[in-house]
Design a protein around this motif. Sequence first.
Motif, PDB file in Angstrom:
ATOM      1  N   SER A 121      46.882  23.570  43.663  1.00 45.17           N
ATOM      2  CA  SER A 121      46.988  22.767  42.440  1.00 45.17           C
ATOM      3  C   SER A 121      47.219  23.692  41.244  1.00 45.17           C
ATOM      4  O   SER A 121      46.810  24.853  41.254  1.00 45.17           O
ATOM      5  N   PRO A 122      47.884  23.186  40.215  1.00 40.89           N
ATOM      6  CA  PRO A 122      48.128  24.005  39.026  1.00 40.89           C
ATOM      7  C   PRO A 122      46.829  24.554  38.416  1.00 40.89           C
ATOM      8  O   PRO A 122      46.787  25.686  37.965  1.00 40.89           O
ATOM      9  N   GLY A 123      45.771  23.757  38.432  1.00 40.58           N
ATOM     10  CA  GLY A 123      44.495  24.232  37.897  1.00 40.58           C
ATOM     11  C   GLY A 123      43.927  25.385  38.704  1.00 40.58           C
ATOM     12  O   GLY A 123      43.428  26.368  38.146  1.00 40.58           O
ATOM     13  N   ALA A 124      44.010  25.268  40.022  1.00 42.02           N
ATOM     14  CA  ALA A 124      43.508  26.336  40.885  1.00 42.02           C
ATOM     15  C   ALA A 124      44.355  27.590  40.736  1.00 42.02           C
ATOM     16  O   ALA A 124      43.837  28.706  40.724  1.00 42.02           O
ATOM     17  N   ARG A 125      45.663  27.413  40.608  1.00 45.91           N
ATOM     18  CA  ARG A 125      46.563  28.564  40.424  1.00 45.91           C
ATOM     19  C   ARG A 125      46.230  29.279  39.113  1.00 45.91           C
ATOM     20  O   ARG A 125      46.162  30.504  39.051  1.00 45.91           O
ATOM     21  N   ALA A 126      45.984  28.515  38.049  1.00 45.33           N
ATOM     22  CA  ALA A 126      45.634  29.115  36.755  1.00 45.33           C
ATOM     23  C   ALA A 126      44.302  29.854  36.848  1.00 45.33           C
ATOM     24  O   ALA A 126      44.152  30.952  36.302  1.00 45.33           O
ATOM     25  N   LEU A 127      43.344  29.259  37.563  1.00 47.20           N
ATOM     26  CA  LEU A 127      42.052  29.917  37.740  1.00 47.20           C
ATOM     27  C   LEU A 127      42.212  31.219  38.512  1.00 47.20           C
ATOM     28  O   LEU A 127      41.620  32.242  38.153  1.00 47.20           O
ATOM     29  N   MET A 128      43.015  31.206  39.563  1.00 40.55           N
ATOM     30  CA  MET A 128      43.253  32.420  40.335  1.00 40.55           C
ATOM     31  C   MET A 128      43.888  33.495  39.466  1.00 40.55           C
ATOM     32  O   MET A 128      43.527  34.675  39.555  1.00 40.55           O
ATOM     33  N   ALA A 129      44.825  33.101  38.617  1.00 45.57           N
ATOM     34  CA  ALA A 129      45.467  34.060  37.717  1.00 45.57           C
ATOM     35  C   ALA A 129      44.444  34.644  36.743  1.00 45.57           C
ATOM     36  O   ALA A 129      44.430  35.857  36.502  1.00 45.57           O
ATOM     37  N   ASP A 130      43.569  33.801  36.197  1.00 43.28           N
ATOM     38  CA  ASP A 130      42.537  34.277  35.272  1.00 43.28           C
ATOM     39  C   ASP A 130      41.583  35.248  35.955  1.00 43.28           C
ATOM     40  O   ASP A 130      41.226  36.285  35.386  1.00 43.28           O
ATOM     41  N   VAL A 131      41.158  34.924  37.165  1.00 43.00           N
ATOM     42  CA  VAL A 131      40.239  35.794  37.901  1.00 43.00           C
ATOM     43  C   VAL A 131      40.914  37.124  38.207  1.00 43.00           C
ATOM     44  O   VAL A 131      40.315  38.194  38.049  1.00 43.00           O
ATOM     45  N   THR A 132      42.171  37.069  38.624  1.00 44.24           N
ATOM     46  CA  THR A 132      42.902  38.300  38.925  1.00 44.24           C
ATOM     47  C   THR A 132      43.029  39.174  37.691  1.00 44.24           C
ATOM     48  O   THR A 132      42.793  40.391  37.748  1.00 44.24           O
ATOM     49  N   MET A 133      43.382  38.577  36.556  1.00 46.28           N
ATOM     50  CA  MET A 133      43.513  39.355  35.326  1.00 46.28           C
ATOM     51  C   MET A 133      42.172  39.939  34.896  1.00 46.28           C
ATOM     52  O   MET A 133      42.112  41.072  34.420  1.00 46.28           O
ATOM     53  N   ALA A 134      41.100  39.199  35.081  1.00 49.50           N
ATOM     54  CA  ALA A 134      39.774  39.723  34.746  1.00 49.50           C
ATOM     55  C   ALA A 134      39.449  40.931  35.611  1.00 49.50           C
ATOM     56  O   ALA A 134      38.902  41.926  35.118  1.00 49.50           O
ATOM     57  N   ARG A 135      39.799  40.866  36.882  1.00 49.69           N
ATOM     58  CA  ARG A 135      39.551  42.006  37.775  1.00 49.69           C
ATOM     59  C   ARG A 135      40.402  43.206  37.384  1.00 49.69           C
ATOM     60  O   ARG A 135      39.940  44.347  37.421  1.00 49.69           O
ATOM     61  N   VAL A 136      41.655  42.968  37.000  1.00 49.74           N
ATOM     62  CA  VAL A 136      42.522  44.057  36.562  1.00 49.74           C
ATOM     63  C   VAL A 136      41.955  44.699  35.302  1.00 49.74           C
ATOM     64  O   VAL A 136      41.885  45.930  35.196  1.00 49.74           O
ATOM     65  N   MET A 137      41.526  43.881  34.365  1.00 47.38           N
ATOM     66  CA  MET A 137      40.962  44.407  33.120  1.00 47.38           C
ATOM     67  C   MET A 137      39.684  45.207  33.396  1.00 47.38           C
ATOM     68  O   MET A 137      39.469  46.261  32.806  1.00 47.38           O
ATOM     69  N   ARG A 138      38.841  44.703  34.302  1.00 48.46           N
ATOM     70  CA  ARG A 138      37.609  45.404  34.644  1.00 48.46           C
ATOM     71  C   ARG A 138      37.925  46.743  35.303  1.00 48.46           C
ATOM     72  O   ARG A 138      37.315  47.769  34.985  1.00 48.46           O
ATOM     73  N   ALA A 139      38.898  46.761  36.213  1.00 45.79           N
ATOM     74  CA  ALA A 139      39.278  48.009  36.881  1.00 45.79           C
ATOM     75  C   ALA A 139      39.851  49.010  35.882  1.00 45.79           C
ATOM     76  O   ALA A 139      39.552  50.204  35.956  1.00 45.79           O
ATOM     77  N   ALA A 140      40.665  48.528  34.943  1.00 50.01           N
ATOM     78  CA  ALA A 140      41.225  49.423  33.926  1.00 50.01           C
ATOM     79  C   ALA A 140      40.125  49.991  33.043  1.00 50.01           C
ATOM     80  O   ALA A 140      40.137  51.184  32.711  1.00 50.01           O
ATOM     81  N   ALA A 141      39.162  49.177  32.666  1.00 53.35           N
ATOM     82  CA  ALA A 141      38.050  49.661  31.834  1.00 53.35           C
ATOM     83  C   ALA A 141      37.221  50.681  32.590  1.00 53.35           C
ATOM     84  O   ALA A 141      36.804  51.696  32.019  1.00 53.35           O
ATOM     85  N   THR A 142      36.997  50.442  33.871  1.00 51.54           N
ATOM     86  CA  THR A 142      36.242  51.394  34.679  1.00 51.54           C
ATOM     87  C   THR A 142      36.987  52.717  34.776  1.00 51.54           C
ATOM     88  O   THR A 142      36.397  53.790  34.630  1.00 51.54           O
ATOM     89  N   ALA A 143      38.298  52.640  34.980  1.00 50.45           N
ATOM     90  CA  ALA A 143      39.104  53.861  35.072  1.00 50.45           C
ATOM     91  C   ALA A 143      39.084  54.621  33.750  1.00 50.45           C
ATOM     92  O   ALA A 143      38.980  55.857  33.749  1.00 50.45           O
ATOM     93  N   ARG A 144      39.160  53.903  32.632  1.00 52.01           N
ATOM     94  CA  ARG A 144      39.115  54.572  31.317  1.00 52.01           C
ATOM     95  C   ARG A 144      37.763  55.242  31.091  1.00 52.01           C
ATOM     96  O   ARG A 144      37.698  56.359  30.596  1.00 52.01           O
TER      97      ARG A 144
END
Length: 86
Positions: free
Chosen positions: A58-81
């Motif tokens: 569903s579009p809502g689930a796809r948007a949620l998955m995108a948000d979760v993925t971006m949050a994980r990317v941001m967290r990984a980038a912050a950890t690396a920094r």
Amino acid sequence: MRDTHDTPEHTLHREDALALDALIGAGLDPSGVDAALRPRAERLAALLALLEPDAEISPGARALMADVTMARVMRAAATARSKSAE
């Protein structure tokens, strides 16, 4: 003992990184990538195809998955920094 400040633990080989950039620039179509990088781009596209869902999402689930993925990317980038600042 490995010095954790040398390089990130997970990195792409330079040619793979160039192929990934080119693949994204070509809209994930390996045929649009320069011939020198195309074999790598084709392998990367095959790996990325594994991420395609088999079932409709569903579009809502796809948007949620995108948000979760971006949050994980941001967290990984912050950890690396923060690790590189140590």
